[in-house]
Design a protein around this motif. Sequence first.
Motif, PDB file in Angstrom:
ATOM      1  N   GLN A 136       0.830  -1.203   0.000  1.00  0.00           N
ATOM      2  CA  GLN A 136       0.000   0.000   0.000  1.00  0.00           C
ATOM      3  C   GLN A 136       0.868   1.259   0.000  1.00  0.00           C
ATOM      4  O   GLN A 136       0.532   2.242  -0.655  1.00  0.00           O
ATOM      5  CB  GLN A 136      -0.930  -0.010   1.213  1.00  0.00           C
ATOM      6  N   ILE A 137       1.983   1.219   0.721  1.00  0.00           N
ATOM      7  CA  ILE A 137       2.891   2.366   0.740  1.00  0.00           C
ATOM      8  C   ILE A 137       3.473   2.611  -0.646  1.00  0.00           C
ATOM      9  O   ILE A 137       3.537   3.756  -1.121  1.00  0.00           O
ATOM     10  CB  ILE A 137       4.030   2.147   1.759  1.00  0.00           C
ATOM     11  N   ARG A 138       3.875   1.544  -1.327  1.00  0.00           N
ATOM     12  CA  ARG A 138       4.450   1.706  -2.668  1.00  0.00           C
ATOM     13  C   ARG A 138       3.416   2.240  -3.649  1.00  0.00           C
ATOM     14  O   ARG A 138       3.746   3.015  -4.555  1.00  0.00           O
ATOM     15  CB  ARG A 138       5.012   0.370  -3.159  1.00  0.00           C
ATOM     16  N   ALA A 139       2.161   1.829  -3.479  1.00  0.00           N
ATOM     17  CA  ALA A 139       1.110   2.360  -4.351  1.00  0.00           C
ATOM     18  C   ALA A 139       0.833   3.828  -4.042  1.00  0.00           C
ATOM     19  O   ALA A 139       0.554   4.626  -4.941  1.00  0.00           O
ATOM     20  CB  ALA A 139      -0.171   1.539  -4.193  1.00  0.00           C
ATOM     21  N   LEU A 140       0.927   4.192  -2.761  1.00  0.00           N
ATOM     22  CA  LEU A 140       0.677   5.563  -2.334  1.00  0.00           C
ATOM     23  C   LEU A 140       1.820   6.483  -2.762  1.00  0.00           C
ATOM     24  O   LEU A 140       1.606   7.654  -3.076  1.00  0.00           O
ATOM     25  CB  LEU A 140       0.523   5.593  -0.816  1.00  0.00           C
ATOM     26  N   TYR A 141       3.032   5.928  -2.786  1.00  0.00           N
ATOM     27  CA  TYR A 141       4.229   6.688  -3.189  1.00  0.00           C
ATOM     28  C   TYR A 141       4.887   5.971  -4.374  1.00  0.00           C
ATOM     29  O   TYR A 141       5.853   5.237  -4.194  1.00  0.00           O
ATOM     30  CB  TYR A 141       5.211   6.791  -2.028  1.00  0.00           C
ATOM     31  N   PRO A 142       4.375   6.164  -5.580  1.00  0.00           N
ATOM     32  CA  PRO A 142       4.900   5.426  -6.743  1.00  0.00           C
ATOM     33  C   PRO A 142       6.309   5.846  -7.147  1.00  0.00           C
ATOM     34  O   PRO A 142       6.997   5.082  -7.828  1.00  0.00           O
ATOM     35  CB  PRO A 142       3.887   5.754  -7.848  1.00  0.00           C
ATOM     36  N   ARG A 143       6.755   7.052  -6.747  1.00  0.00           N
ATOM     37  CA  ARG A 143       8.101   7.510  -7.101  1.00  0.00           C
ATOM     38  C   ARG A 143       9.081   7.235  -5.962  1.00  0.00           C
ATOM     39  O   ARG A 143       8.718   7.295  -4.792  1.00  0.00           O
ATOM     40  CB  ARG A 143       8.084   9.005  -7.423  1.00  0.00           C
ATOM     41  N   GLU A 144      10.324   6.945  -6.320  1.00  0.00           N
ATOM     42  CA  GLU A 144      11.355   6.696  -5.321  1.00  0.00           C
ATOM     43  C   GLU A 144      11.647   7.943  -4.492  1.00  0.00           C
ATOM     44  O   GLU A 144      11.864   7.860  -3.288  1.00  0.00           O
ATOM     45  CB  GLU A 144      12.650   6.219  -5.998  1.00  0.00           C
ATOM     46  N   ARG A 145      11.667   9.103  -5.140  1.00  0.00           N
ATOM     47  CA  ARG A 145      11.970  10.345  -4.428  1.00  0.00           C
ATOM     48  C   ARG A 145      10.699  10.910  -3.804  1.00  0.00           C
ATOM     49  O   ARG A 145       9.633  10.894  -4.412  1.00  0.00           O
ATOM     50  CB  ARG A 145      12.576  11.386  -5.382  1.00  0.00           C
ATOM     51  N   LEU A 146      10.840  11.426  -2.589  1.00  0.00           N
ATOM     52  CA  LEU A 146       9.712  12.015  -1.877  1.00  0.00           C
ATOM     53  C   LEU A 146       9.855  13.535  -1.820  1.00  0.00           C
ATOM     54  O   LEU A 146      10.976  14.060  -1.764  1.00  0.00           O
ATOM     55  CB  LEU A 146       9.644  11.462  -0.443  1.00  0.00           C
ATOM     56  N   ASP A 147       8.733  14.221  -1.841  1.00  0.00           N
ATOM     57  CA  ASP A 147       8.754  15.685  -1.753  1.00  0.00           C
ATOM     58  C   ASP A 147       9.249  16.112  -0.368  1.00  0.00           C
ATOM     59  O   ASP A 147       8.862  15.527   0.652  1.00  0.00           O
ATOM     60  CB  ASP A 147       7.361  16.265  -1.999  1.00  0.00           C
ATOM     61  N   ALA A 148      10.084  17.127  -0.330  1.00  0.00           N
ATOM     62  CA  ALA A 148      10.667  17.584   0.927  1.00  0.00           C
ATOM     63  C   ALA A 148       9.955  18.826   1.439  1.00  0.00           C
ATOM     64  O   ALA A 148       9.815  19.810   0.715  1.00  0.00           O
ATOM     65  CB  ALA A 148      12.151  17.879   0.738  1.00  0.00           C
ATOM     66  N   ALA A 149       9.501  18.776   2.683  1.00  0.00           N
ATOM     67  CA  ALA A 149       8.929  19.957   3.334  1.00  0.00           C
ATOM     68  C   ALA A 149      10.039  20.805   3.949  1.00  0.00           C
ATOM     69  O   ALA A 149       9.970  22.027   3.959  1.00  0.00           O
ATOM     70  CB  ALA A 149       7.929  19.539   4.406  1.00  0.00           C
ATOM     71  N   THR A 150      11.077  20.138   4.482  1.00  0.00           N
ATOM     72  CA  THR A 150      12.259  20.807   5.010  1.00  0.00           C
ATOM     73  C   THR A 150      13.481  19.986   4.630  1.00  0.00           C
ATOM     74  O   THR A 150      13.361  18.904   4.038  1.00  0.00           O
ATOM     75  CB  THR A 150      12.216  20.934   6.558  1.00  0.00           C
ATOM     76  N   SER A 151      14.648  20.452   5.014  1.00  0.00           N
ATOM     77  CA  SER A 151      15.880  19.722   4.705  1.00  0.00           C
ATOM     78  C   SER A 151      15.981  18.415   5.484  1.00  0.00           C
ATOM     79  O   SER A 151      16.803  17.553   5.152  1.00  0.00           O
ATOM     80  CB  SER A 151      17.101  20.603   5.022  1.00  0.00           C
ATOM     81  N   ARG A 152      15.146  18.228   6.506  1.00  0.00           N
ATOM     82  CA  ARG A 152      15.194  17.023   7.342  1.00  0.00           C
ATOM     83  C   ARG A 152      14.138  15.991   6.953  1.00  0.00           C
ATOM     84  O   ARG A 152      14.078  14.908   7.538  1.00  0.00           O
ATOM     85  CB  ARG A 152      15.022  17.399   8.817  1.00  0.00           C
ATOM     86  N   THR A 153      13.289  16.309   5.973  1.00  0.00           N
ATOM     87  CA  THR A 153      12.246  15.374   5.544  1.00  0.00           C
ATOM     88  C   THR A 153      12.873  14.138   4.909  1.00  0.00           C
ATOM     89  O   THR A 153      13.878  14.236   4.193  1.00  0.00           O
ATOM     90  CB  THR A 153      11.310  16.044   4.520  1.00  0.00           C
ATOM     91  N   LEU A 154      12.279  12.971   5.156  1.00  0.00           N
ATOM     92  CA  LEU A 154      12.729  11.740   4.504  1.00  0.00           C
ATOM     93  C   LEU A 154      12.732  11.948   2.994  1.00  0.00           C
ATOM     94  O   LEU A 154      11.739  12.405   2.424  1.00  0.00           O
ATOM     95  CB  LEU A 154      11.819  10.569   4.878  1.00  0.00           C
ATOM     96  N   ALA A 155      13.833  11.572   2.347  1.00  0.00           N
ATOM     97  CA  ALA A 155      14.024  11.937   0.944  1.00  0.00           C
ATOM     98  C   ALA A 155      13.624  10.851  -0.042  1.00  0.00           C
ATOM     99  O   ALA A 155      13.437  11.136  -1.230  1.00  0.00           O
ATOM    100  CB  ALA A 155      15.492  12.318   0.704  1.00  0.00           C
ATOM    101  N   SER A 156      13.468   9.609   0.402  1.00  0.00           N
ATOM    102  CA  SER A 156      13.199   8.531  -0.553  1.00  0.00           C
ATOM    103  C   SER A 156      12.234   7.507   0.037  1.00  0.00           C
ATOM    104  O   SER A 156      12.090   7.394   1.265  1.00  0.00           O
ATOM    105  CB  SER A 156      14.494   7.827  -0.954  1.00  0.00           C
ATOM    106  N   ARG A 157      11.601   6.760  -0.846  1.00  0.00           N
ATOM    107  CA  ARG A 157      10.667   5.721  -0.406  1.00  0.00           C
ATOM    108  C   ARG A 157      11.368   4.631   0.404  1.00  0.00           C
ATOM    109  O   ARG A 157      10.818   4.194   1.433  1.00  0.00           O
ATOM    110  CB  ARG A 157       9.941   5.132  -1.616  1.00  0.00           C
ATOM    111  N   PRO A 158      12.580   4.157   0.011  1.00  0.00           N
ATOM    112  CA  PRO A 158      13.269   3.178   0.859  1.00  0.00           C
ATOM    113  C   PRO A 158      13.528   3.695   2.275  1.00  0.00           C
ATOM    114  O   PRO A 158      13.405   2.944   3.248  1.00  0.00           O
ATOM    115  CB  PRO A 158      14.576   2.923   0.109  1.00  0.00           C
TER     116      PRO A 158
END
Length: 270
Positions: free
Chosen positions: A173-195
Amino acid sequence: MTTARVTALRGTKGNRHLMGPARGCTIESLDNGLRLMRLFLTHDALTVSEAAELLSIGRSTAHRVLSTLEGRGFAVREASGRGYSAGPELVRLGRPAGFGAPLREQVGAVLEDAVRRTGETVLSTALIGDQVVVTDGRESCHPVRVVLERGGTSPAHATAGGKLLLCRMTDEQIRALYPRERLDAATSRTLASRPELLAELDRIRERGYAVSRGESVQGMHAVAVPLTGSAWRDRLALAACAPAGRGDEAALERRAGELLRSAALLGARG
């Protein structure tokens, strides 16, 4: 799935209101798809055989309907390959918990207890797709505090409450919700990738609570615990948010315990 849950749904087959209009007025394939989507409101996962039995249709028909729903994002395949779960499109359509009057009143008592225990701004949050929405909350009395924004939304992967709710979903379900490897960053500390997100969700499952250290708002630290809900559509998280100066590791761990004690009141009231 337990036998009791299957039996309870079997009892609805003869109910005209639940089944909808007469067959002569329906498009059968669409009707099967809609009825199957409704099953995901009460079942976290369904196999093809279970769907076929509950809807009184053939296995091949159930398989085609599930495959169609999967192709449109309304269902996702389980890791085992044997079943399907609600997909991101279906999750987006579901009304999140916490907005109905009866539950809102009960959650309000939990929030009052949590703000008293933690001394910080506390929130109840629900998941809609890849976003969390603040359903209610109480503000801290500190002069410098996190301001409450009811109805405000944030990226789920950047918040403590969002990550807590995401960890209760399957990796598929997470992979379907986040189909791209890279995640949008809200700040410099936001998790950067799906892995990175998947690894963080594993840690949250082991630890029992989630934290966010400046990941959604620079200078704000938060911790979240489960509040209520056994299925995706009625899950809520309870979070406490504070300025970074009052949110070191010891404080976050202590607040997690305080929030768990507050959250337990909801079950006691039920």
